[in-house]
Design a protein around this motif. Structure first.
Motif, PDB file in Angstrom:
ATOM      1  N   VAL A 172       0.749  -1.300  -0.107  1.00 51.40           N
ATOM      2  CA  VAL A 172      -0.092  -0.073   0.136  1.00 51.40           C
ATOM      3  C   VAL A 172       0.964   1.180   0.075  1.00 51.40           C
ATOM      4  O   VAL A 172       1.862   1.257   0.807  1.00 51.40           O
ATOM      5  CB  VAL A 172      -0.856  -0.027   1.250  1.00 51.40           C
ATOM      6  N   ILE A 173       0.415   2.157  -0.804  1.00 52.20           N
ATOM      7  CA  ILE A 173       1.258   3.438  -1.061  1.00 52.20           C
ATOM      8  C   ILE A 173       0.374   4.739  -0.584  1.00 52.20           C
ATOM      9  O   ILE A 173      -0.742   4.736  -0.609  1.00 52.20           O
ATOM     10  CB  ILE A 173       2.189   3.561  -2.376  1.00 52.20           C
ATOM     11  N   GLU A 174       1.160   5.819  -0.265  1.00 53.27           N
ATOM     12  CA  GLU A 174       0.521   7.032   0.020  1.00 53.27           C
ATOM     13  C   GLU A 174       1.300   8.338  -0.898  1.00 53.27           C
ATOM     14  O   GLU A 174       2.653   8.137  -0.486  1.00 53.27           O
ATOM     15  CB  GLU A 174       0.320   7.456   1.278  1.00 53.27           C
TER      16      GLU A 174
ATOM     17  N   LYS B 185       4.997   7.356   0.645  1.00 53.18           N
ATOM     18  CA  LYS B 185       5.116   6.355   1.859  1.00 53.18           C
ATOM     19  C   LYS B 185       4.611   4.898   1.376  1.00 53.18           C
ATOM     20  O   LYS B 185       3.613   4.819   0.860  1.00 53.18           O
ATOM     21  CB  LYS B 185       4.478   6.940   2.982  1.00 53.18           C
ATOM     22  N   CYS B 186       5.302   3.886   1.600  1.00 52.93           N
ATOM     23  CA  CYS B 186       5.149   2.548   1.175  1.00 52.93           C
ATOM     24  C   CYS B 186       4.926   1.674   2.662  1.00 52.93           C
ATOM     25  O   CYS B 186       6.009   1.607   3.143  1.00 52.93           O
ATOM     26  CB  CYS B 186       5.925   2.196   0.282  1.00 52.93           C
ATOM     27  N   GLU B 187       3.954   1.086   2.602  1.00 58.71           N
ATOM     28  CA  GLU B 187       3.738   0.167   3.954  1.00 58.71           C
ATOM     29  C   GLU B 187       4.217  -1.347   3.525  1.00 58.71           C
ATOM     30  O   GLU B 187       3.743  -1.754   2.592  1.00 58.71           O
ATOM     31  CB  GLU B 187       2.307  -0.039   4.344  1.00 58.71           C
ATOM     32  N   ILE B 188       5.572  -1.664   4.275  1.00 48.22           N
ATOM     33  CA  ILE B 188       6.202  -2.780   3.928  1.00 48.22           C
ATOM     34  C   ILE B 188       6.564  -3.552   5.195  1.00 48.22           C
ATOM     35  O   ILE B 188       7.830  -3.830   5.322  1.00 48.22           O
ATOM     36  CB  ILE B 188       7.312  -2.901   2.898  1.00 48.22           C
ATOM     37  N   PRO B 189       5.790  -3.807   6.167  1.00 47.30           N
ATOM     38  CA  PRO B 189       5.988  -4.337   7.481  1.00 47.30           C
ATOM     39  C   PRO B 189       6.617  -5.706   7.423  1.00 47.30           C
ATOM     40  O   PRO B 189       6.123  -6.352   6.545  1.00 47.30           O
ATOM     41  CB  PRO B 189       4.517  -4.364   8.242  1.00 47.30           C
ATOM     42  N   GLY B 190       7.582  -6.058   8.183  1.00 45.17           N
ATOM     43  CA  GLY B 190       8.012  -7.421   8.170  1.00 45.17           C
ATOM     44  C   GLY B 190       9.308  -7.884   6.935  1.00 45.17           C
ATOM     45  O   GLY B 190       9.656  -8.780   6.799  1.00 45.17           O
TER      46      GLY B 190
ATOM     47  N   ALA C  10      15.552   8.509   1.100  1.00 44.70           N
ATOM     48  CA  ALA C  10      14.406   7.470   1.589  1.00 44.70           C
ATOM     49  C   ALA C  10      15.110   6.955   3.168  1.00 44.70           C
ATOM     50  O   ALA C  10      16.208   6.736   3.267  1.00 44.70           O
ATOM     51  CB  ALA C  10      14.406   6.268   0.697  1.00 44.70           C
ATOM     52  N   ASN C  11      14.054   6.772   3.869  1.00 45.25           N
ATOM     53  CA  ASN C  11      14.149   6.109   5.158  1.00 45.25           C
ATOM     54  C   ASN C  11      13.271   5.140   5.443  1.00 45.25           C
ATOM     55  O   ASN C  11      12.159   5.049   4.887  1.00 45.25           O
ATOM     56  CB  ASN C  11      14.663   7.090   6.116  1.00 45.25           C
ATOM     57  N   TYR C  12      13.696   4.023   6.387  1.00 50.54           N
ATOM     58  CA  TYR C  12      12.640   2.862   6.534  1.00 50.54           C
ATOM     59  C   TYR C  12      12.851   2.899   8.038  1.00 50.54           C
ATOM     60  O   TYR C  12      13.650   2.653   8.836  1.00 50.54           O
ATOM     61  CB  TYR C  12      13.319   1.791   5.854  1.00 50.54           C
ATOM     62  N   THR C  13      11.559   3.041   8.663  1.00 53.19           N
ATOM     63  CA  THR C  13      11.102   3.086  10.046  1.00 53.19           C
ATOM     64  C   THR C  13      10.018   2.229  10.273  1.00 53.19           C
ATOM     65  O   THR C  13       8.799   2.901   9.836  1.00 53.19           O
ATOM     66  CB  THR C  13      11.254   4.379  10.862  1.00 53.19           C
TER      67      THR C  13
ATOM     68  N   ILE D  59       9.775   8.235   1.092  1.00 59.43           N
ATOM     69  CA  ILE D  59      10.791   8.661  -0.130  1.00 59.43           C
ATOM     70  C   ILE D  59      10.369  10.071  -0.153  1.00 59.43           C
ATOM     71  O   ILE D  59       9.086  10.342  -0.284  1.00 59.43           O
ATOM     72  CB  ILE D  59      10.430   7.538  -1.369  1.00 59.43           C
ATOM     73  N   SER D  60      11.490  10.964  -0.308  1.00 59.24           N
ATOM     74  CA  SER D  60      11.252  12.308  -0.461  1.00 59.24           C
ATOM     75  C   SER D  60      12.033  12.669  -1.621  1.00 59.24           C
ATOM     76  O   SER D  60      13.204  12.482  -2.055  1.00 59.24           O
ATOM     77  CB  SER D  60      11.769  13.010   0.727  1.00 59.24           C
ATOM     78  N   LEU D  61      11.393  13.386  -2.695  1.00 57.32           N
ATOM     79  CA  LEU D  61      11.987  14.035  -4.021  1.00 57.32           C
ATOM     80  C   LEU D  61      11.734  15.411  -3.931  1.00 57.32           C
ATOM     81  O   LEU D  61      10.734  16.111  -3.971  1.00 57.32           O
ATOM     82  CB  LEU D  61      11.371  13.305  -5.327  1.00 57.32           C
TER      83      LEU D  61
END
Length: 145
Positions: free
Chosen positions: A41-43, A54-59, A118-121, A127-129
């Motif tokens: 899922v993205i926003e 923003k991308c939801e990729i839990p796990g 890009a950061n992953y938390t 992701i920012s452009l």
């Protein structure tokens, strides 16, 4: 906003953001053909100075996420591996999706692809452009021979 989601099934190769969503049955058939793929899922949002995805990729481990840009196409891919099932465990419900994933976005010319951050938390990839000033094109009269 002129960001578009890359749709490999569109004959033109690209669709406008929000248009041409695939029908669920087609998604199911495609996933069966391509193996165990899922779509995170993205926003996507924009402000005066940047575009944020923003991308939801839990796990998914950070090292299993790939983010590439080539010829104005930003591609996010990776894989979420399924947990091993124990012999003495019995599942009553199983709704989590595992396997490979890929999302691609066409980036308009007014964004600086050299300064993508890009950061992953906590299972969310941000992701920012930054935006850049569009180049001013001069008017020129063309002589007809």
């Amino acid at each position: 906003m002129s960001l578009s989601l890359f749709n490999p099934w569109n004959m033109a190769g690209r669709t406008r953001w929000g248009e041409g969503d695939l029908m669920p049955e087609f998604d199911k058939q495609f996933n069966n053909h391509m193996g165990n793929m899922w779509k995170p899922v993205i926003e996507v949002k924009e402000n005066d100075s940047s575009l944020s995805i923003k991308c939801e990729i839990p796990g998914v481990k950070k090292e299993d996420i790939h983010l590439d840009i080539s010829q104005g196409l930003l591609t996010l891919s990776g894989e979420r591996e399924q947990e091993k099932k124990e012999e003495n465990e019995k599942y009553h419900s199983f709704e989590r999706t595992y396997g490979r994933f890929q999302r691609s976005f066409t980036i308009p010319d007014n964004y600086n692809t050299e300064d993508i951050k890009a950061n992953y938390t906590d299972g969310i990839l941000n992701i920012s452009l930054p935006k850049i000033e569009p180049s001013k094109k001069e008017s020129k009269r063309i002589m007809i021979e």
